[in-house]
Design a protein around this motif. Structure first.
Motif, PDB file in Angstrom:
ATOM      1  N   GLY A 124      73.505  58.591  56.510  1.00  0.00           N
ATOM      2  CA  GLY A 124      72.621  57.795  57.357  1.00  0.00           C
ATOM      3  C   GLY A 124      71.288  57.476  56.713  1.00  0.00           C
ATOM      4  N   ALA A 125      71.182  57.614  55.382  1.00  0.00           N
ATOM      5  CA  ALA A 125      69.896  57.413  54.717  1.00  0.00           C
ATOM      6  C   ALA A 125      69.394  55.983  54.929  1.00  0.00           C
ATOM      7  CB  ALA A 125      70.035  57.692  53.228  1.00  0.00           C
ATOM      8  N   PRO A 126      68.173  55.816  55.467  1.00  0.00           N
ATOM      9  CA  PRO A 126      67.656  54.466  55.729  1.00  0.00           C
ATOM     10  C   PRO A 126      66.905  53.858  54.549  1.00  0.00           C
ATOM     11  CG  PRO A 126      66.179  56.092  56.665  1.00  0.00           C
ATOM     12  CD  PRO A 126      67.309  56.863  56.038  1.00  0.00           C
ATOM     13  N   SER A 127      66.669  54.635  53.492  1.00  0.00           N
ATOM     14  CA  SER A 127      65.866  54.144  52.381  1.00  0.00           C
ATOM     15  C   SER A 127      66.273  54.847  51.092  1.00  0.00           C
ATOM     16  CB  SER A 127      64.377  54.402  52.650  1.00  0.00           C
ATOM     17  OG  SER A 127      64.127  55.791  52.672  1.00  0.00           O
ATOM     18  N   VAL A 128      65.772  54.320  49.979  1.00  0.00           N
ATOM     19  CA  VAL A 128      66.032  54.942  48.680  1.00  0.00           C
ATOM     20  C   VAL A 128      65.456  56.349  48.646  1.00  0.00           C
ATOM     21  CG1 VAL A 128      65.498  54.825  46.211  1.00  0.00           C
ATOM     22  CG2 VAL A 128      66.167  52.749  47.440  1.00  0.00           C
ATOM     23  N   ALA A 129      64.286  56.540  49.217  1.00  0.00           N
ATOM     24  CA  ALA A 129      63.650  57.857  49.196  1.00  0.00           C
ATOM     25  C   ALA A 129      64.508  58.904  49.895  1.00  0.00           C
ATOM     26  CB  ALA A 129      62.268  57.780  49.851  1.00  0.00           C
ATOM     27  N   VAL A 130      65.067  58.556  51.053  1.00  0.00           N
ATOM     28  CA  VAL A 130      65.911  59.498  51.779  1.00  0.00           C
ATOM     29  C   VAL A 130      67.225  59.716  51.023  1.00  0.00           C
ATOM     30  CG1 VAL A 130      67.116  59.943  53.945  1.00  0.00           C
ATOM     31  CG2 VAL A 130      64.850  58.895  53.977  1.00  0.00           C
ATOM     32  N   MET A 131      67.745  58.671  50.393  1.00  0.00           N
ATOM     33  CA  MET A 131      68.948  58.828  49.577  1.00  0.00           C
ATOM     34  C   MET A 131      68.703  59.823  48.449  1.00  0.00           C
ATOM     35  SD  MET A 131      71.084  56.008  47.328  1.00  0.00           S
ATOM     36  CE  MET A 131      69.941  56.070  45.935  1.00  0.00           C
ATOM     37  N   VAL A 132      67.564  59.687  47.767  1.00  0.00           N
ATOM     38  CA  VAL A 132      67.230  60.601  46.674  1.00  0.00           C
ATOM     39  C   VAL A 132      67.073  62.024  47.205  1.00  0.00           C
ATOM     40  CG1 VAL A 132      65.493  61.191  44.936  1.00  0.00           C
ATOM     41  CG2 VAL A 132      66.199  58.805  45.246  1.00  0.00           C
TER      42      VAL A 132
END
Length: 426
Positions: A124-132
């Motif tokens: 459910g990551a909404p952004s690159v930062a959360v994905m990382v």
């Protein structure tokens, strides 16, 4: 067969009697225990490589199609940096764990739960930062579990059986890589793919949680904890333990070559080969690679045990891995990619089995098996940090994929050179 005793490489003195939890194992492990180790390796590697091979690439492309390589490199680089710390720290802490379940099971449990939750966060990551962030947490959890289950092998498997067990564990790792790609492909998108990987990881860890109990470490045998001594312990002097140092360098070089080979495989098929469905192409190549790895890992490990030698097998596997990179560098076509995958599997299967057995024979002492194998595992993780830093400029500015695979071949060949410096294992 040349094996080191529990007193440590080159100690020069007879070791004091060891507590039961630290003694060199002499009784061969049974099929149920081996199966539990294999399944744990399978689940961890599915959780690693499903995202690494397909899901993170798809997610990076969804966030920024024009800079997908850079986004993927950011995520994998930070994740690998976390693994550099998580693996040896978890191994060192597991060495000092006094649970009634033994030193390793609590860390397999905790690491699995953390990685499971982090995979759901990635979905459910909404952004690159959360994905990382999510990928860093997956790396932390999976590395904690992997450090513990890896240290369980020298804890409980006699030296003369480690080629066999190492080969079967390598088989589990490889099948996990394939199943990770299968789960990613069947999901039809990265969101569901992360859910599949999370559920599979949890299911595969259960048998080890049931069967992985070992003799507990008595609190009286645990050394006192001091931060300065704890941190200092992660440095294993190559002067004092030269075989350990050369074994670390050999593994690092071979894994760096392998990381350079596999990092941009999705984009290589998409942009250089022109394969119409790169995700399916990765799955096909991974399947071929895995089938060959399973055969060479199992047979190579048993063969190495039978003849009592390790180094010739490591040399042969390193040369074979380098050959696979040469094939990809010189003929960037789909048939050549199929051949390269088969050759890579032949080399890496034998390397995974035999090099692991070699490494367990150069560990400095019994108390720090988890920590020392964690330091060895930096040779697996550090290439994941360096590979994106090397691969991105090579592909974008210094010759493209031909240059990338050429560099991978040269780096892998160096591994065959340095293994000859190991003296304590034949």
């Amino acid at each position: 067969m040349t094996f080191h005793d529990a007193g440590g490489q080159g100690s020069g003195t007879s070791p004091a009697p060891l507590p039961a939890a630290l003694r060199e194992p002499v009784q061969r492990v049974r099929a149920g225990w081996i199966t539990a180790v294999v399944l744990t390796n399978l689940g961890i590697n599915a959780a690693f490589f499903g995202p690494l091979q397909v899901l993170l690439a798809q997610q990076s492309q969804s966030f920024d199609p024009g800079r997908k390589e850079a986004v993927l490199a950011l995520a994998t680089g930070f994740g690998a940096a976390v693994s550099l710390v998580a693996n040896p720290v978890a191994g060192a802490l597991s060495d000092r764990t006094t649970s009634r379940l033994g030193r390793r099971v609590p860390w397999v449990l905790g690491g699995t739960v953390l990685a499971f939750a982090a995979l759901l966060l990635l979905a459910g990551a909404p952004s690159v930062a959360v994905m990382v962030l999510g990928w860093c947490l997956v790396q932390a959890g999976c590395n904690a579990a992997y450090a513990a289950v890896t240290a369980a092998v020298p804890d409980q498997v006699p030296a003369a059986q480690r080629g066999q067990v190492g080969g079967l564990a390598a088989m589990g790792q490889t099948v996990g890589i394939v199943l990770g790609a299968v789960l990613a492909a069947l999901a039809g998108g990265f969101v569901l793919g992360y859910f599949y990987c999370a559920a599979f990881l949890l299911a595969c860890a259960v048998p080890f949680l049931v069967r992985g109990r070992s003799v507990p470490l008595d609190r009286r045998d645990r050394p006192p904890f001091r931060w300065a001594g704890f941190l200092k312990g992660f440095y294993v002097s190559p002067r004092r333990y030269p075989d350990f140092g050369w074994a670390w360098l050999t593994r690092f070089l071979v894994n760096l070559g392998n990381s350079l080979f596999t990092l941009y495989l999705f984009y290589f098929l998409q942009d250089a080969v022109g394969f119409p469905d790169p995700a399916a192409g990765v799955l096909i190549l991974t399947g071929i690679y895995a089938a060959v790895v399973v055969v060479t890992a199992v047979l190579g490990g048993r063969w190495s045990d039978a003849v009592g030698r390790r180094k010739p097998f490591v040399v042969a596997s390193s040369l074979t891995i380098a050959t696979a990179s040469v094939i990809m560098a010189t003929v960037p076509t789909w048939p050549a990619a199929l051949a390269g995958a088969a050759v890579l599997g032949a080399g890496f299967g034998m390397f995974l089995a035999v090099d692991f057995a070699l490494l367990t024979q150069v560990l400095p002492n019994a108390l720090d098996r988890g920590k020392d194998l964690g330091v060895i595992n930096i040779a697996n993780s550090l290439p994941q940090v360096l590979a994106p830093l090397l691969a991105a400029p090579i592909v974008l500015h210094l010759g493209g994929y031909r240059a990338l695979f050429s560099v991978a071949a040269v780096v892998g060949l160096l591994g065959a050179v340095f293994v000859h410096r190991i003296r304590g294992v034949r």
